[in-house]
Design a protein around this motif. Structure first.
Motif, PDB file in Angstrom:
ATOM      1  N   PHE A 126       3.793  -5.505   2.005  1.00 19.67           N
ATOM      2  CA  PHE A 126       3.766  -3.992   1.196  1.00 19.67           C
ATOM      3  C   PHE A 126       3.786  -4.190  -0.334  1.00 19.67           C
ATOM      4  CE2 PHE A 126       5.514  -2.751   5.524  1.00 19.67           C
ATOM      5  CZ  PHE A 126       4.741  -1.574   5.592  1.00 19.67           C
ATOM      6  N   ALA A 127       4.424  -5.496  -0.925  1.00 18.76           N
ATOM      7  CA  ALA A 127       4.442  -5.446  -2.215  1.00 18.76           C
ATOM      8  C   ALA A 127       2.871  -5.760  -2.518  1.00 18.76           C
ATOM      9  CB  ALA A 127       5.427  -6.772  -2.727  1.00 18.76           C
ATOM     10  N   GLU A 128       2.232  -6.658  -1.820  1.00 18.14           N
ATOM     11  CA  GLU A 128       1.010  -6.789  -2.298  1.00 18.14           C
ATOM     12  C   GLU A 128       0.034  -5.601  -2.093  1.00 18.14           C
ATOM     13  OE1 GLU A 128      -0.614  -9.669  -3.271  1.00 18.14           O
ATOM     14  OE2 GLU A 128       0.911 -11.286  -2.946  1.00 18.14           O
ATOM     15  N   PRO A 146       4.197   7.447  -8.316  1.00 17.53           N
ATOM     16  CA  PRO A 146       4.879   6.559  -7.173  1.00 17.53           C
ATOM     17  C   PRO A 146       4.353   5.404  -6.604  1.00 17.53           C
ATOM     18  CG  PRO A 146       3.551   8.915  -6.673  1.00 17.53           C
ATOM     19  CD  PRO A 146       3.734   8.710  -8.181  1.00 17.53           C
ATOM     20  N   ILE A 147       2.996   5.423  -7.059  1.00 15.50           N
ATOM     21  CA  ILE A 147       2.410   4.229  -6.287  1.00 15.50           C
ATOM     22  C   ILE A 147       3.033   3.001  -7.337  1.00 15.50           C
ATOM     23  CG2 ILE A 147       0.213   2.817  -6.373  1.00 15.50           C
ATOM     24  CD1 ILE A 147       0.504   5.077  -4.285  1.00 15.50           C
ATOM     25  N   VAL A 156      -3.132  -1.186  -4.949  1.00 15.10           N
ATOM     26  CA  VAL A 156      -3.462   0.030  -5.057  1.00 15.10           C
ATOM     27  C   VAL A 156      -3.207   0.219  -6.428  1.00 15.10           C
ATOM     28  CG1 VAL A 156      -2.891   2.557  -4.493  1.00 15.10           C
ATOM     29  CG2 VAL A 156      -2.837   0.532  -2.628  1.00 15.10           C
ATOM     30  N   LYS A 157      -2.191   0.042  -7.006  1.00 10.87           N
ATOM     31  CA  LYS A 157      -1.903   0.015  -8.409  1.00 10.87           C
ATOM     32  C   LYS A 157      -3.013  -0.365  -9.438  1.00 10.87           C
ATOM     33  CE  LYS A 157       1.747  -1.215 -11.597  1.00 10.87           C
ATOM     34  NZ  LYS A 157       3.223  -1.958 -11.694  1.00 10.87           N
ATOM     35  N   ASN A 158      -3.649  -1.632  -8.845  1.00 11.68           N
ATOM     36  CA  ASN A 158      -4.345  -2.267 -10.025  1.00 11.68           C
ATOM     37  C   ASN A 158      -5.866  -1.771  -9.701  1.00 11.68           C
ATOM     38  OD1 ASN A 158      -2.415  -3.747 -11.015  1.00 11.68           O
ATOM     39  ND2 ASN A 158      -2.932  -5.373  -9.610  1.00 11.68           N
ATOM     40  N   VAL A 189       1.114   9.678  -1.431  1.00  9.40           N
ATOM     41  CA  VAL A 189       1.712   8.405  -1.166  1.00  9.40           C
ATOM     42  C   VAL A 189       1.966   8.124   0.060  1.00  9.40           C
ATOM     43  CG1 VAL A 189       4.194   9.276  -1.171  1.00  9.40           C
ATOM     44  CG2 VAL A 189       3.581   6.924  -2.184  1.00  9.40           C
ATOM     45  N   PHE A 202       0.676  -2.476  -2.399  1.00 14.27           N
ATOM     46  CA  PHE A 202       0.961  -1.314  -3.248  1.00 14.27           C
ATOM     47  C   PHE A 202       0.611  -1.942  -4.635  1.00 14.27           C
ATOM     48  CE2 PHE A 202       3.106   0.599   0.177  1.00 14.27           C
ATOM     49  CZ  PHE A 202       2.525   1.908  -0.031  1.00 14.27           C
ATOM     50  N   SER A 203       0.878  -3.360  -4.781  1.00 14.54           N
ATOM     51  CA  SER A 203       0.161  -3.696  -6.253  1.00 14.54           C
ATOM     52  C   SER A 203      -1.355  -3.762  -6.370  1.00 14.54           C
ATOM     53  CB  SER A 203       0.517  -5.413  -6.334  1.00 14.54           C
ATOM     54  OG  SER A 203       1.925  -5.396  -6.429  1.00 14.54           O
ATOM     55  N   TYR A 248      -1.188   6.478   1.652  1.00 12.19           N
ATOM     56  CA  TYR A 248      -1.139   4.974   1.226  1.00 12.19           C
ATOM     57  C   TYR A 248      -0.208   4.263   2.314  1.00 12.19           C
ATOM     58  CZ  TYR A 248      -4.000   5.974  -2.549  1.00 12.19           C
ATOM     59  OH  TYR A 248      -4.781   6.183  -3.504  1.00 12.19           O
ATOM     60  N   LEU A 249       0.916   4.884   2.396  1.00 13.55           N
ATOM     61  CA  LEU A 249       1.976   3.987   3.334  1.00 13.55           C
ATOM     62  C   LEU A 249       1.399   4.272   4.779  1.00 13.55           C
ATOM     63  CD1 LEU A 249       5.293   5.977   2.179  1.00 13.55           C
ATOM     64  CD2 LEU A 249       4.657   3.421   2.427  1.00 13.55           C
ATOM     65  N   SER A 263       1.470  13.442  -4.013  1.00 15.01           N
ATOM     66  CA  SER A 263       1.150  12.270  -4.558  1.00 15.01           C
ATOM     67  C   SER A 263       0.482  11.380  -3.795  1.00 15.01           C
ATOM     68  CB  SER A 263       2.293  11.540  -4.929  1.00 15.01           C
ATOM     69  OG  SER A 263       3.045  11.268  -3.705  1.00 15.01           O
ATOM     70  N   ALA A 265       5.211  -0.071  -5.593  1.00 15.23           N
ATOM     71  CA  ALA A 265       4.839  -1.551  -6.005  1.00 15.23           C
ATOM     72  C   ALA A 265       6.104  -2.370  -6.519  1.00 15.23           C
ATOM     73  CB  ALA A 265       3.434  -1.729  -6.912  1.00 15.23           C
ATOM     74  N   PHE A 321       8.916  -2.981  -3.787  1.00 13.52           N
ATOM     75  CA  PHE A 321       8.560  -4.004  -3.070  1.00 13.52           C
ATOM     76  C   PHE A 321       8.591  -5.208  -3.527  1.00 13.52           C
ATOM     77  CE2 PHE A 321       6.667  -0.225  -0.396  1.00 13.52           C
ATOM     78  CZ  PHE A 321       7.477  -0.456   0.559  1.00 13.52           C
ATOM     79  N   CYS A 322       7.992  -5.274  -4.739  1.00 10.63           N
ATOM     80  CA  CYS A 322       7.990  -6.755  -5.454  1.00 10.63           C
ATOM     81  C   CYS A 322       9.398  -7.164  -5.619  1.00 10.63           C
ATOM     82  CB  CYS A 322       7.234  -6.485  -6.740  1.00 10.63           C
ATOM     83  SG  CYS A 322       5.438  -6.825  -6.607  1.00 10.63           S
ATOM     84  N   CYS A 338       5.368 -13.319  -5.700  1.00  9.03           N
ATOM     85  CA  CYS A 338       4.072 -12.236  -5.427  1.00  9.03           C
ATOM     86  C   CYS A 338       3.199 -12.919  -6.259  1.00  9.03           C
ATOM     87  CB  CYS A 338       4.778 -11.110  -5.851  1.00  9.03           C
ATOM     88  SG  CYS A 338       3.867  -9.623  -5.097  1.00  9.03           S
TER      89      CYS A 338
END
Lengths: 332, 335
Positions: A46-48, B55-56, A53-55, A19, A50-51, A22-23, A17, B60, B63-64, B77
């Motif tokens: 970290f939340a920001e 997984p990504i 990365v997702k977007n 992943v 990975f968000s 990214y980590l 993956s 996300a 962590f959020c 967030c």
């Protein structure tokens, strides 16, 4: 999640993956910008991360090595490029290879020129590389070249071997890099003239590509698409093959970064914004001076062609009637 | 594991400038101070446990979710965290909104793992139960451990105030959400929910909560399979399937369910003690049952059904209801 599929071992799941990449990048970024990021809290950071990365916004202004590191990053970058410069396509401007490179470098400062050249070769069929290209032609060619770079490099090597008359069975495909590729491209250009028209037999090329796909794990266009493209003619040249792949809608859908060509330039939000801007610019001075009927007519003209840029717009106002493409180009 | 994190972060990734050797000690200290190793280890463990296809996206969300739990009071967030974006100001928020927030978080945990990954699912059910338990006004929230099987079963009617369990209304709401998220229409799930019903004023002990949640999860899967089964039976362009065919398939399904009965749906509540003894018997029954619903058997019955049996058609909804009835008849009623 499918409970009927056999359980994947943990390390395999992680390595499949990307992943971990990214980590570790997230940690590296955190260390590089400790002060900035820690004031909001590490978890929030970290939340920001990975968000984004997702977007798919994570590739903006990052270094080239990061942008090309995963298929997701590549697709995200193609998408960012499209969204940033869609207006160029709308205004219908044609740009040269170097201008496209400059645009790319605004998003990724160390974006290599070789990749832009390769994309331009696909559009221009390896001919007159400094010609001007339309945005959508370049975009789809660029997507193909960037997303499947390693695979296409290998196909080029096979193609060249076939051209030189070597037996396809003895073809050895190294893990090619752009550096290895450069001299061979130069070599090809020398005897380009006589071989350009001919190309190679599609059946042989199809066989070799099929064998190549077996060795490539994931990052190649679907076999059926390539087969379909190759079956259309008896002989094919490398760049016309790539051009057909670049225009293939199902390959575009597999990558998933861009809409189909018909919807490429539709962007109602931006159109609205532009209309608003243009209304602000032009209405305020003209509404005082000119009569209401004439002003109204001009408004209609403006609304009718929101895609032309302001520079053109001014010229239209000077000219007597709504101008066409021909008059514009003749003046230039 | 924590060491591994640090070692990995000390290696500069391809895009970074070299020559960071002198800084690496400071970096290490910084990371351990900020608890990054611990944080990432937790995230990776959760992710591996759930084996999400994305997984990504999972990270996300993870962590959020963590961020909204830990820094209550600061802004949410700011980009792309979806529903977690609202602020969580424990003190100022009205009770209803807070309850909704906790419900969302509990549902998020329940969604993490499929119920077939039993240990992961059980952990998540426990976490969700504890979260929902927080909505009852109490002072010492975080640490009120209740034994995994004990709970406060002796005082089920004590009411919401005691904090001895999740309130009945919240429990029912959770089950409704689970079913609708699982793609089960409300009309189909209503009879099931009647079986699992608890009164709004009751405090629901953990065992009942787990039973309800698990049943709803299995039910959602079951209904999806039933819908797929119907799609197989009717040919896509020929309209609804014939009643005879539908009944034949349902009959086979029923037979299989009857074979496996006795230890099916209510596998969790009172099976604990006898589990070892029953394990073998169970396994044999399941094998028998799956043989009864094997493709060969099913095809055989369908051929039979086509030639004889009642006329007329059976639409998807009717089939679904019939299938749901078979399931619900085997659900133990929560009293």
């Amino acid at each position: 999640m499918n409970r009927f599929s056999p359980a994947v071992p943990a390390d395999e799941y992680l390595s499949d993956s990307n992943v971990l990449l990214y980590l570790s990048d997230a940690v590296a970024q955190l260390l590089d910008h400790k002060e900035e990021y820690t004031q909001f809290g590490v978890i929030r950071y970290f939340a920001e991360y990975f968000s984004s990365v997702k977007n798919g916004n994570h590739v903006l202004f990052r270094e080239f090595n990061y942008i090309r590191a995963t298929p997701h990053n590549r697709a995200s970058f193609v998408r960012v490029f499209w969204r940033c410069y869609r207006q160029i396509g709308k205004s219908g401007d044609l740009l040269s290879m170097l201008e496209y490179r400059s645009l790319l470098q605004l998003l990724c400062p160390d974006f290599p020129v070789e990749l832009v050249q390769s994309a331009a070769r696909i559009v221009l069929m390896d001919d007159a590389i400094d010609c001007l290209m339309s945005f959508s032609d370049f975009l789809y060619a660029f997507q193909l070249q960037f997303y499947y770079q390693e695979f296409l490099d290998s196909v080029l090597l096979i193609y060249q071997d076939l051209l030189a008359g070597k037996s396809p069975n003895t073809v050895i495909v190294p893990t090619s890099t752009s550096i290895e590729q450069l001299p061979s491209v130069a070599a090809e250009e020398i005897d380009k003239e006589e071989q350009q028209q001919d190309g190679v037999e599609t059946s042989t090329l199809a066989q070799c590509i099929d064998a190549l796909c077996d060795r490539f794990k994931h990052s190649h266009p679907s076999r059926s698409c390539m087969k379909e493209v190759l079956e259309q003619t008896d002989r094919v040249s490398y760049y016309s093959f790539l051009m057909s792949l670049a225009k293939d809608e199902s390959i575009n859908q597999t990558i998933g970064a861009l809409p189909s060509k018909a919807e490429l330039l539709i962007d109602p939000e931006m159109d609205q914004e532009l209309d608003k801007l243009i209304a602000q610019i032009s209405v305020s001075p003209s509404s005082n001076s000119s009569g209401s009927a004439v002003g109204g007519l001009k408004e209609v003209q403006r609304k009718a062609s929101p895609r032309r840029n302001i520079h053109h717009r001014r010229r239209i106002e000077v000219e007597s009637d709504g101008s066409t493409e021909e008059t514009d180009s003749s003046e230039n | 594991m924590a060491d591994k994190e640090k070692r990995r972060s000390a290696v500069p990734p391809p895009g970074m400038p070299a020559g960071k050797a002198t800084k690496s000690d400071g970096d290490r200290e910084f990371l351990s101070q900020a608890g990054v190793g611990e944080l990432l280890r937790g995230a990776i463990l959760k992710m591996v446990e759930a084996r999400s296809d994305d997984p990504i996206g999972f990270l996300a969300d993870h962590f959020c979710n963590l961020a909204s739990v830990t820094d209550t009071g600061t802004a949410g967030c700011s980009s792309g965290c979806g529903e977690e974006e609202q602020q969580l100001n424990g003190g100022t928020m009205c009770a209803g909104a807070q309850e909704q927030q906790l419900l969302n978080r509990a549902l998020w945990h329940l969604r993490l793992a499929h119920h077939s990954q039993r240990s992961a699912f059980s952990n998540n059910v426990r976490v969700a139960y504890d979260l929902l338990n927080l909505t009852t006004p109490r002072e010492n929230v975080g640490d009120a451990p209740e034994g995994p099987d004990g709970s406060s079963a002796d005082s089920p009617t004590e009411g919401v105030e005691g904090g001895g369990g999740v309130s009945g209304s919240l429990y029912t709401h959770t089950l409704q959400c689970l079913c609708s998220e699982g793609g089960v229409p409300a009309s189909t799930s209503a009879p099931l929910l009647r079986c699992l019903h608890c009164h709004n004023h009751e405090a629901v002990p953990y065992d009942v909560f787990r039973y309800g949640v698990l049943t709803c999860a299995v039910f959602s899967d079951y209904i999806r399979q039933a819908q797929r089964l119907y799609a197989e039976v009717c040919s896509p362009d020929a309209g609804p399937a014939s009643r005879a065919l539908g009944l034949a398939v349902l009959g086979t399904l029923k037979e299989a369910l009857e074979t496996s009965q006795g230890c099916d749906a209510n596998c969790c509540v009172n099976a604990n003690n006898k589990a070892c003894l029953e394990a073998n018997v169970k396994a044999i029954r399941y094998l028998e049952a799956s043989a009864k619903i094997s493709p060969y058997k099913l095809a055989h019955v369908m051929v039979g059904g086509q030639t004889q049996g009642p006329g007329g058609n059976m639409d998807a909804k009717e089939f679904e209801n019939e299938a749901a009835e078979l399931f619900i008849a085997r659900v133990k009623v929560v009293s």
